[in-house]
Design a protein around this motif. Structure first.
Motif, short mmCIF file in Angstrom:
data_model
loop_
_atom_site.label_atom_id
_atom_site.label_comp_id
_atom_site.label_asym_id
_atom_site.label_seq_id
_atom_site.Cartn_x
_atom_site.Cartn_y
_atom_site.Cartn_z
N GLU A 89 0.83 -1.21 0.00
CA GLU A 89 0.00 0.00 0.00
C GLU A 89 0.86 1.26 0.00
OE1 GLU A 89 -2.80 0.16 3.21
OE2 GLU A 89 -3.54 -1.87 2.79
N HIS A 90 2.06 1.15 0.57
CA HIS A 90 2.96 2.30 0.68
C HIS A 90 4.03 2.29 -0.41
CE1 HIS A 90 1.04 3.86 4.20
NE2 HIS A 90 1.21 2.73 4.87
N GLY A 91 3.82 1.51 -1.47
CA GLY A 91 4.69 1.62 -2.64
C GLY A 91 5.62 0.46 -2.93
N ALA A 92 5.72 -0.51 -2.05
CA ALA A 92 6.59 -1.65 -2.33
C ALA A 92 6.04 -2.43 -3.52
CB ALA A 92 6.70 -2.56 -1.11
N LEU A 93 6.93 -2.86 -4.40
CA LEU A 93 6.54 -3.65 -5.56
C LEU A 93 6.38 -5.12 -5.21
CD1 LEU A 93 8.97 -2.12 -8.19
CD2 LEU A 93 6.54 -1.59 -7.87
N ARG A 94 7.21 -5.57 -4.28
CA ARG A 94 7.24 -6.99 -3.94
C ARG A 94 7.83 -7.16 -2.54
NH1 ARG A 94 10.93 -11.42 -7.12
NH2 ARG A 94 9.87 -13.28 -6.35
N VAL A 95 7.23 -8.06 -1.77
CA VAL A 95 7.76 -8.42 -0.46
C VAL A 95 7.89 -9.94 -0.45
CG1 VAL A 95 7.37 -8.39 2.03
CG2 VAL A 95 6.61 -6.44 0.63
N VAL A 96 9.10 -10.42 -0.15
CA VAL A 96 9.37 -11.86 -0.18
C VAL A 96 9.92 -12.29 1.17
CG1 VAL A 96 10.65 -13.70 -1.34
CG2 VAL A 96 9.85 -11.72 -2.65
N GLU A 97 9.32 -13.33 1.74
CA GLU A 97 9.77 -13.91 3.00
C GLU A 97 10.19 -15.34 2.72
OE1 GLU A 97 9.95 -12.44 6.01
OE2 GLU A 97 8.92 -10.57 5.52
N ASN A 98 11.37 -15.74 3.16
CA ASN A 98 11.90 -17.06 2.88
C ASN A 98 12.33 -17.75 4.17
OD1 ASN A 98 12.19 -16.84 -0.24
ND2 ASN A 98 13.03 -14.96 0.57
N TRP A 99 11.78 -18.93 4.41
CA TRP A 99 12.08 -19.72 5.60
C TRP A 99 13.30 -20.59 5.31
CZ3 TRP A 99 10.01 -19.11 10.25
CH2 TRP A 99 10.19 -20.10 11.22
N GLY A 100 14.32 -20.51 6.15
CA GLY A 100 15.55 -21.25 5.93
C GLY A 100 15.33 -22.75 5.88
N GLU A 101 15.90 -23.38 4.86
CA GLU A 101 15.80 -24.82 4.72
C GLU A 101 17.19 -25.46 4.57
OE1 GLU A 101 14.31 -27.39 1.11
OE2 GLU A 101 12.61 -26.64 2.28
N ASP A 102 18.07 -24.78 3.86
CA ASP A 102 19.43 -25.29 3.63
C ASP A 102 20.39 -24.14 3.92
OD1 ASP A 102 21.67 -26.68 2.87
OD2 ASP A 102 21.23 -26.60 0.72
N VAL A 103 20.66 -23.91 5.21
CA VAL A 103 21.50 -22.79 5.65
C VAL A 103 22.72 -23.39 6.35
CG1 VAL A 103 21.55 -20.63 6.95
CG2 VAL A 103 19.39 -21.41 5.94
N PRO A 104 23.78 -23.65 5.60
CA PRO A 104 24.93 -24.37 6.16
C PRO A 104 25.78 -23.51 7.08
CG PRO A 104 25.38 -23.74 3.90
CD PRO A 104 23.95 -23.34 4.17
N ASP A 105 26.52 -24.20 7.93
CA ASP A 105 27.54 -23.54 8.73
C ASP A 105 28.69 -23.16 7.80
OD1 ASP A 105 26.25 -23.92 11.20
OD2 ASP A 105 27.08 -25.94 11.40
N GLY A 106 29.22 -21.97 7.96
CA GLY A 106 30.35 -21.53 7.17
C GLY A 106 31.65 -21.75 7.91
N GLU A 107 32.75 -21.66 7.19
CA GLU A 107 34.05 -21.84 7.82
C GLU A 107 34.46 -20.60 8.61
OE1 GLU A 107 38.57 -22.69 6.40
OE2 GLU A 107 36.96 -23.76 5.35
N HIS A 108 34.17 -19.42 8.06
CA HIS A 108 34.58 -18.17 8.71
C HIS A 108 33.40 -17.36 9.22
CE1 HIS A 108 38.70 -18.83 7.51
NE2 HIS A 108 38.26 -19.12 6.30
N THR A 109 32.34 -17.34 8.46
CA THR A 109 31.12 -16.65 8.87
C THR A 109 29.96 -17.27 8.11
OG1 THR A 109 30.10 -14.49 9.28
CG2 THR A 109 31.21 -14.80 7.15
N ASP A 110 28.75 -17.00 8.53
CA ASP A 110 27.58 -17.55 7.86
C ASP A 110 26.34 -16.83 8.37
OD1 ASP A 110 26.74 -18.84 10.35
OD2 ASP A 110 28.14 -20.46 9.88
N LEU A 111 25.20 -17.16 7.78
CA LEU A 111 23.95 -16.52 8.17
C LEU A 111 23.55 -16.87 9.60
CD1 LEU A 111 21.98 -16.95 4.84
CD2 LEU A 111 22.84 -14.82 5.80
N ARG A 112 23.87 -18.06 10.03
CA ARG A 112 23.54 -18.48 11.41
C ARG A 112 24.25 -17.58 12.43
NH1 ARG A 112 21.76 -23.84 11.89
NH2 ARG A 112 21.53 -24.88 9.89
N ARG A 113 25.54 -17.36 12.18
CA ARG A 113 26.31 -16.51 13.10
C ARG A 113 25.87 -15.05 13.00
NH1 ARG A 113 32.32 -18.91 12.16
NH2 ARG A 113 31.31 -20.38 10.79
N ALA A 114 25.49 -14.63 11.82
CA ALA A 114 25.09 -13.24 11.63
C ALA A 114 23.91 -12.86 12.51
CB ALA A 114 24.74 -12.99 10.16
#
Length: 123
Positions: A32-57
């Motif tokens: 309603e306030h102008g966004a063209l698209r809103v996408v929500e994604n549930w993690g399914e394959d989010v691996p541990d990284g060697e130095h950093t990763d989304l889990r640690r973030a």
């Protein structure tokens, strides 16, 4: 080209449906306030990284899932106007009953200028 706001956050696995319902409601208001698209994604394959990763973030805890989301806007100016309107929209005031859906202090986010936007063929 479009402008993207990206988000990565941690949501308790048991809150998947509550989060989905809240996000779907919020997405309509963003549109309603102008966004063209809103996408929500549930993690399914989010691996541990060697130095950093989304889990640690997001300092992921046991039983939580990483959620990756983005909002597409026509431009940064449209995003700035939209965010100003969203901040003033009374429908988006925090509801104490929803305080346990996620921990906003562990959400990371940023605004991004699109530099490549390739669309593939039919899947």
């Amino acid at each position: 080209m479009s402008y993207i706001d990206g988000y990565v956050l941690a949501v308790p696995g048991g809150n998947r449906e509550r989060y989905r319902a809240m996000a779907a409601s919020v997405a309509k208001i963003f549109a309603e306030h102008g966004a063209l698209r809103v996408v929500e994604n549930w993690g399914e394959d989010v691996p541990d990284g060697e130095h950093t990763d989304l889990r640690r973030a997001v300092a992921l805890r046991e039983g939580e899932t990483v959620v990756f989301s983005w909002v597409e806007w026509p431009s940064k100016a449209a995003r700035d106007r939209g965010n100003e309107a969203i901040a003033a929209d009374p429908r988006l005031k925090p509801d104490p009953a929803d305080a346990d859906i996620l921990d906003p202090k562990r959400m990371i986010y940023g605004g991004f200028v699109t530099i490549v936007d390739e669309h593939g063929g039919k899947a």
